[in-house]
Design a protein around this motif. Structure first.
Motif, PDB file in Angstrom:
ATOM      1  N   GLU A 127      14.212  40.731  88.919  1.00 35.51           N
ATOM      2  CA  GLU A 127      14.669  40.873  90.452  1.00 35.51           C
ATOM      3  C   GLU A 127      14.640  42.081  91.070  1.00 35.51           C
ATOM      4  O   GLU A 127      14.657  43.279  90.401  1.00 35.51           O
ATOM      5  CB  GLU A 127      16.105  40.266  90.188  1.00 35.51           C
TER       6      GLU A 127
ATOM      7  N   ASP B 144      18.206  34.000  86.838  1.00 33.65           N
ATOM      8  CA  ASP B 144      17.924  32.392  87.089  1.00 33.65           C
ATOM      9  C   ASP B 144      17.777  31.780  85.594  1.00 33.65           C
ATOM     10  O   ASP B 144      18.114  30.805  85.216  1.00 33.65           O
ATOM     11  CB  ASP B 144      16.726  32.250  87.861  1.00 33.65           C
TER      12      ASP B 144
ATOM     13  N   ALA C  69      11.084  37.529  98.610  1.00 36.61           N
ATOM     14  CA  ALA C  69      10.220  37.609  97.359  1.00 36.61           C
ATOM     15  C   ALA C  69       9.292  38.819  97.559  1.00 36.61           C
ATOM     16  O   ALA C  69       8.926  39.111  98.428  1.00 36.61           O
ATOM     17  CB  ALA C  69       9.624  36.415  97.012  1.00 36.61           C
TER      18      ALA C  69
ATOM     19  N   SER D 210      13.897  34.568  88.274  1.00 38.50           N
ATOM     20  CA  SER D 210      14.299  35.729  87.772  1.00 38.50           C
ATOM     21  C   SER D 210      14.884  35.878  86.465  1.00 38.50           C
ATOM     22  O   SER D 210      15.242  34.671  85.947  1.00 38.50           O
ATOM     23  CB  SER D 210      15.231  36.465  88.871  1.00 38.50           C
TER      24      SER D 210
ATOM     25  N   SER E  70      12.310  37.956  92.998  1.00 30.21           N
ATOM     26  CA  SER E  70      11.807  36.351  93.231  1.00 30.21           C
ATOM     27  C   SER E  70      13.021  36.033  94.452  1.00 30.21           C
ATOM     28  O   SER E  70      12.769  34.964  95.268  1.00 30.21           O
ATOM     29  CB  SER E  70      11.864  35.529  92.223  1.00 30.21           C
ATOM     30  N   SER E  71      14.098  36.621  94.468  1.00 31.94           N
ATOM     31  CA  SER E  71      15.105  36.199  95.568  1.00 31.94           C
ATOM     32  C   SER E  71      15.332  37.421  96.309  1.00 31.94           C
ATOM     33  O   SER E  71      15.961  37.163  97.463  1.00 31.94           O
ATOM     34  CB  SER E  71      16.436  35.720  94.799  1.00 31.94           C
TER      35      SER E  71
ATOM     36  N   ALA F 240      17.152  39.026 101.249  1.00 27.94           N
ATOM     37  CA  ALA F 240      16.721  37.812 100.591  1.00 27.94           C
ATOM     38  C   ALA F 240      15.179  37.576 100.715  1.00 27.94           C
ATOM     39  O   ALA F 240      14.794  37.275 101.943  1.00 27.94           O
ATOM     40  CB  ALA F 240      17.510  36.843 100.948  1.00 27.94           C
TER      41      ALA F 240
END
Ligand code: SF4
Length: 159
Positions: free
Chosen positions: A104, A146, A127, A143, A111-112, A125
């Motif tokens: 991340e 996640d 990617a 991530s 990815s976020s 926020a």
């Protein structure tokens, strides 16, 4: 096959020469369930290297030519980021990768969240470039956070 960010697998390839080791990911590598890659090294960068951030949007905008990746000193490194993402995607396709776990906050692997281009430590926020390319190719990217949440819910064999 799972593909993971090399820095999460314990390789000291981050811009500042450190790793971001995740023990679950190390386990996946040891069990030969995952392969590791660093999109920035595949783009021709060395470690250590200057920090870089996306200016003007997200990784999708970089791919569309409406945002760029710039180093702290101001150098435009957009083309190398796109090249690194493309080489990473080619490796994924060659290895039948169907899940990608990326670090991340990176301008490649986020990815976020990614940093917002001000080099002030502020996140947005969005990617990164490699994540955007993978998602457009229909490959799932999550991530490390996640992944841990999914393992808590359903076990490592089902992520
Ligand atoms: Fe880790 Fe991705 Fe940055 Fe390489 S590009 S150091 S794999 S976050």
């Amino acid at each position: 096959m799972i593909m993971v960010s090399a820095c999460l697998a314990g390789k000291p390839v981050r811009y500042n020469g450190t790793a971001a080791t995740d023990t679950v990911i190390e386990q996946l590598i040891a069990e030969r369930k995952a392969i590791s890659v660093c999109p920035e090294l595949l783009g021709g960068f060395l470690t250590p290297r200057e920090p870089a951030e996306i200016i003007g949007g997200s990784g999708y905008d970089v791919l569309d030519g409406t945002a760029k990746v710039v180093e702290y000193s101001g150098a435009d490194v957009t083309d190398r980021y796109i090249e690194g993402a493309a080489r990473t995607l080619a490796i994924a396709k060659a290895n039948n990768v169907d899940l990608v776990v990326l670090k991340e906050n990176s301008p490649s692997c986020g990815s976020s969240f990614i940093y917002d281009g001000t080099f002030q430590g502020h996140k947005q926020a969005a990617a990164g470039v490699t994540t955007a390319m993978f998602r457009r190719a229909g490959i799932r990217v999550i991530s490390e956070a996640d992944m841990e949440k999914e393992i808590m819910k359903q076990g490592i064999g089902n992520i």
